[in-house]
Design a protein around this motif. Sequence first.
Motif, PDB file in Angstrom:
ATOM      1  N   ALA A  43      64.749   6.155  11.179  1.00  0.00           N
ATOM      2  CA  ALA A  43      66.058   6.221  11.815  1.00  0.00           C
ATOM      3  C   ALA A  43      66.259   5.065  12.786  1.00  0.00           C
ATOM      4  N   ALA A  44      65.203   4.705  13.528  1.00  0.00           N
ATOM      5  CA  ALA A  44      65.301   3.589  14.478  1.00  0.00           C
ATOM      6  C   ALA A  44      65.549   2.270  13.745  1.00  0.00           C
ATOM      7  N   ARG A  45      64.902   2.098  12.596  1.00  0.00           N
ATOM      8  CA  ARG A  45      65.082   0.855  11.832  1.00  0.00           C
ATOM      9  C   ARG A  45      66.512   0.696  11.360  1.00  0.00           C
ATOM     10  N   MET A  46      67.172   1.816  11.069  1.00  0.00           N
ATOM     11  CA  MET A  46      68.560   1.738  10.619  1.00  0.00           C
ATOM     12  C   MET A  46      69.471   1.202  11.713  1.00  0.00           C
ATOM     13  N   LEU A  47      69.007   1.291  12.976  1.00  0.00           N
ATOM     14  CA  LEU A  47      69.773   0.730  14.093  1.00  0.00           C
ATOM     15  C   LEU A  47      69.268  -0.647  14.485  1.00  0.00           C
ATOM     16  N   GLY A  48      68.343  -1.196  13.693  1.00  0.00           N
ATOM     17  CA  GLY A  48      67.864  -2.554  13.931  1.00  0.00           C
ATOM     18  C   GLY A  48      66.718  -2.665  14.903  1.00  0.00           C
ATOM     19  N   ALA A  49      66.017  -1.569  15.200  1.00  0.00           N
ATOM     20  CA  ALA A  49      64.904  -1.611  16.146  1.00  0.00           C
ATOM     21  C   ALA A  49      63.573  -1.466  15.416  1.00  0.00           C
ATOM     22  N   GLN A  50      62.578  -2.212  15.861  1.00  0.00           N
ATOM     23  CA  GLN A  50      61.230  -2.101  15.318  1.00  0.00           C
ATOM     24  C   GLN A  50      60.412  -1.157  16.205  1.00  0.00           C
ATOM     25  N   ILE A  51      59.563  -0.379  15.570  1.00  0.00           N
ATOM     26  CA  ILE A  51      58.750   0.597  16.298  1.00  0.00           C
ATOM     27  C   ILE A  51      57.316   0.100  16.410  1.00  0.00           C
ATOM     28  N   VAL A  52      56.767   0.194  17.619  1.00  0.00           N
ATOM     29  CA  VAL A  52      55.347  -0.065  17.848  1.00  0.00           C
ATOM     30  C   VAL A  52      54.729   1.251  18.311  1.00  0.00           C
ATOM     31  N   MET A  53      53.788   1.792  17.537  1.00  0.00           N
ATOM     32  CA  MET A  53      53.173   3.064  17.866  1.00  0.00           C
ATOM     33  C   MET A  53      51.813   2.837  18.509  1.00  0.00           C
ATOM     34  N   THR A  54      51.580   3.489  19.643  1.00  0.00           N
ATOM     35  CA  THR A  54      50.321   3.281  20.363  1.00  0.00           C
ATOM     36  C   THR A  54      49.673   4.627  20.698  1.00  0.00           C
ATOM     37  N   GLY A  55      48.367   4.579  20.974  1.00  0.00           N
ATOM     38  CA  GLY A  55      47.678   5.744  21.512  1.00  0.00           C
ATOM     39  C   GLY A  55      47.106   6.712  20.507  1.00  0.00           C
ATOM     40  N   ILE A  56      47.072   6.361  19.214  1.00  0.00           N
ATOM     41  CA  ILE A  56      46.447   7.264  18.245  1.00  0.00           C
ATOM     42  C   ILE A  56      44.941   7.273  18.500  1.00  0.00           C
ATOM     43  N   SER A  57      44.386   8.453  18.714  1.00  0.00           N
ATOM     44  CA  SER A  57      42.964   8.569  19.026  1.00  0.00           C
ATOM     45  C   SER A  57      42.121   8.345  17.769  1.00  0.00           C
ATOM     46  N   PRO A  58      40.827   8.020  17.925  1.00  0.00           N
ATOM     47  CA  PRO A  58      39.950   7.871  16.750  1.00  0.00           C
ATOM     48  C   PRO A  58      39.922   9.130  15.886  1.00  0.00           C
ATOM     49  N   GLU A  59      39.883  10.291  16.525  1.00  0.00           N
ATOM     50  CA  GLU A  59      39.879  11.541  15.759  1.00  0.00           C
ATOM     51  C   GLU A  59      41.191  11.715  15.005  1.00  0.00           C
ATOM     52  N   GLY A  60      42.294  11.373  15.682  1.00  0.00           N
ATOM     53  CA  GLY A  60      43.590  11.482  15.028  1.00  0.00           C
ATOM     54  C   GLY A  60      43.717  10.536  13.848  1.00  0.00           C
ATOM     55  N   ALA A  61      43.192   9.327  13.992  1.00  0.00           N
ATOM     56  CA  ALA A  61      43.228   8.357  12.891  1.00  0.00           C
ATOM     57  C   ALA A  61      42.432   8.864  11.690  1.00  0.00           C
ATOM     58  N   GLN A  62      41.245   9.428  11.935  1.00  0.00           N
ATOM     59  CA  GLN A  62      40.426   9.964  10.844  1.00  0.00           C
ATOM     60  C   GLN A  62      41.146  11.110  10.140  1.00  0.00           C
ATOM     61  N   THR A  63      41.791  11.971  10.933  1.00  0.00           N
ATOM     62  CA  THR A  63      42.512  13.107  10.350  1.00  0.00           C
ATOM     63  C   THR A  63      43.643  12.638   9.454  1.00  0.00           C
ATOM     64  N   LEU A  64      44.406  11.638   9.922  1.00  0.00           N
ATOM     65  CA  LEU A  64      45.526  11.130   9.125  1.00  0.00           C
ATOM     66  C   LEU A  64      45.039  10.483   7.838  1.00  0.00           C
ATOM     67  N   VAL A  65      43.901   9.779   7.898  1.00  0.00           N
ATOM     68  CA  VAL A  65      43.346   9.144   6.700  1.00  0.00           C
ATOM     69  C   VAL A  65      42.914  10.211   5.695  1.00  0.00           C
ATOM     70  N   LYS A  66      42.254  11.266   6.180  1.00  0.00           N
ATOM     71  CA  LYS A  66      41.814  12.349   5.297  1.00  0.00           C
ATOM     72  C   LYS A  66      42.998  13.059   4.642  1.00  0.00           C
ATOM     73  N   LEU A  67      44.100  13.132   5.368  1.00  0.00           N
ATOM     74  CA  LEU A  67      45.287  13.789   4.817  1.00  0.00           C
ATOM     75  C   LEU A  67      46.093  12.862   3.908  1.00  0.00           C
TER      76      LEU A  67
END
Length: 281
Positions: A226-250
Amino acid sequence: MPTFDFSSLSLFIVTYREEILQRWMRQVMIHWRRYGISEAELRQQTVRLLEAIRAAFAEGTAWEATPGQTVVTLLHALSAERAKASYSPTDTALYIFSLKSVLRELLEEQTEMSLLAFSQVLGQIDRVIDRLVMISFDAYTESRERIIAQQSLALLELSTPVVRLWDRILLLPLVGVIDTERARQITERLLEAIALYEATVAILDVTGVPIMDTSVAGHLIKTVAAARMLGAQIVMTGISPEGAQTLVKLGINFQDVITRATLRAGVAEGLRMLNKRVTTL
């Protein structure tokens, strides 16, 4: 006294008004003193309520206790005040219940009735007071639910602050669990801020999000789109190592989203995207 109907109860309250007030207030203050209410304030409320109940007895409408009736309107107002002042529902109900025992004691002391007549009078009083207690409890519950809903909305507003970090750079720090309703608000507030400040970079910091699962990832991806449709780029920060592993497994990835490990790195990336940087003077 051959009969003792509602009109007789009204006359009885008029005759022993001061004694009823004193005994009623004495019982109530035992429970309400810890709330800091003064005897003057309690007396003012009790006088008004006793008069409303007496008038209902005099009119013969005490059994009905219908919306719009004076005693019902007054009970709603008093119960709402008690809810705002954080009185317990039990203490609020005991306020009305106490009148029942006061009337019973005075009737025993001041009248001479047969056991059958006395039982009939108490039945009338019980029916009316129990009805008023239910009205009071319903009004209290309704007021508490409304207060809780308002507080929840206020907390929700505070939990999704969009900060103008720099010219055309926004920061949205997320804290707590992200459900469907909150995700909708996050998206709305971010899009409104992007349009208002003409932002081209928005930093989503998820350091304070305890769980990163499929549901949360799905909400964030929709927000990014939705943000991109308004011309804005998103920078996401703060994903923990455990959270990153969980997202990869999913099997979830943010390959189309710029991610950085820390908020500091995310801010630096946002400035770089605008051809700016922080330097030492």
